[in-house]
Design an enzyme around this catalytic site. Sequence first.
Site, short mmCIF file in Angstrom:
data_model
loop_
_atom_site.label_atom_id
_atom_site.label_comp_id
_atom_site.label_asym_id
_atom_site.label_seq_id
_atom_site.Cartn_x
_atom_site.Cartn_y
_atom_site.Cartn_z
N ASP A 26 -0.85 4.36 -2.74
CA ASP A 26 0.36 4.38 -3.57
C ASP A 26 0.12 4.61 -5.06
OD1 ASP A 26 1.25 3.72 -1.07
OD2 ASP A 26 2.30 1.90 -1.65
N LYS A 131 4.79 6.22 3.81
CA LYS A 131 5.02 4.93 4.48
C LYS A 131 6.28 4.27 3.92
CE LYS A 131 1.77 2.30 1.51
NZ LYS A 131 2.67 1.29 1.03
N CYS A 164 0.92 -3.79 -1.80
CA CYS A 164 0.57 -2.81 -0.76
C CYS A 164 -0.90 -2.84 -0.37
CB CYS A 164 1.02 -1.43 -1.18
SG CYS A 164 2.82 -1.32 -1.27
N1 TIU Z 1 2.57 -0.05 -3.54
C1 TIU Z 1 3.01 -1.29 -3.82
O1 TIU Z 1 2.26 -2.19 -4.10
N2 TIU Z 1 4.39 -1.47 -3.81
C2 TIU Z 1 5.02 -2.39 -4.54
O2 TIU Z 1 6.20 -2.58 -4.37
N3 TIU Z 1 4.29 -3.05 -5.47
C3 TIU Z 1 4.77 -3.95 -6.36
O3 TIU Z 1 3.98 -4.64 -6.97
N4 TIU Z 1 6.08 -4.03 -6.55
#
Ligand code: TIU
Length: 228
Positions: A26, A131, A164
């Site tokens: 991500d 995802k 994530c």
């Molecule tokens: N990729 C991921 O960690 N998604 C999140 O929503 N992270 C946050 O810290 N919000």
Amino acid sequence: MTIWQIAAEPAPVAIDPAETALIIIDMQKDFLYPDGYGAFLGNDVTLLQRTIAPIQALLAAARQRGMLIIHTREGHLADLSDCPPTKLNRWPPGNRIGDMGPMGRILVRGEEGHDIIDELAPASGEIVIDKPGKNAFYATNLEEVLQAHHIRNLLVTGVTTDVCCSATVIAANDRGYNAIVLRDCVASYSPERHAAVLEVIKAQGGIFGWVTDSAQVLSAISKQPPLS
Ligand code: TIU
């Protein structure tokens, strides 16, 4: 057979590079750039940006070695049919997934903010997994991809450590994969939560996996001949 010996906590880990993938979780504009979802939630996105240079170095080494490279992106269909109401409605209107931000609709596939940051753009042929959840195994073909490539070990990088990355490490562990988390290549909007999650992963003899850093992995890579 070539085996990498990697200094790590709570103990050194020996892995076969042919069974090892680099997963980059991500690293999206919505999380790292100032106009995205992370910033909308009130977070300081600069806390994540220290991961970019070490992931770039690791990505270059992994490409050179011909390792399997997997990029993931968190995001939803334009009609939000794959976003549970509980995830959608948790924040006030204006700050929600699907709302319009400076880089397009927040965390919606195809929008600018959903894309991977320019610094780590996937090369052609690299796997990109979209995802809908935090855990990269949820509602994706990640496990099929790993099985098809005989992968047993994941070098885990990306953001955020406590959301994530953590969710994916825990899911990987239950599915029988070794998760090796690179502390300089993962980051959180909270340094305290980042440190806490790394403690949990390596606790109790490595209850969820190992913690190391990119220098250790790059050192292991540099000592071994290229994959045939
Ligand atoms: N990729 C991921 O960690 N998604 C999140 O929503 N992270 C946050 O810290 N919000």
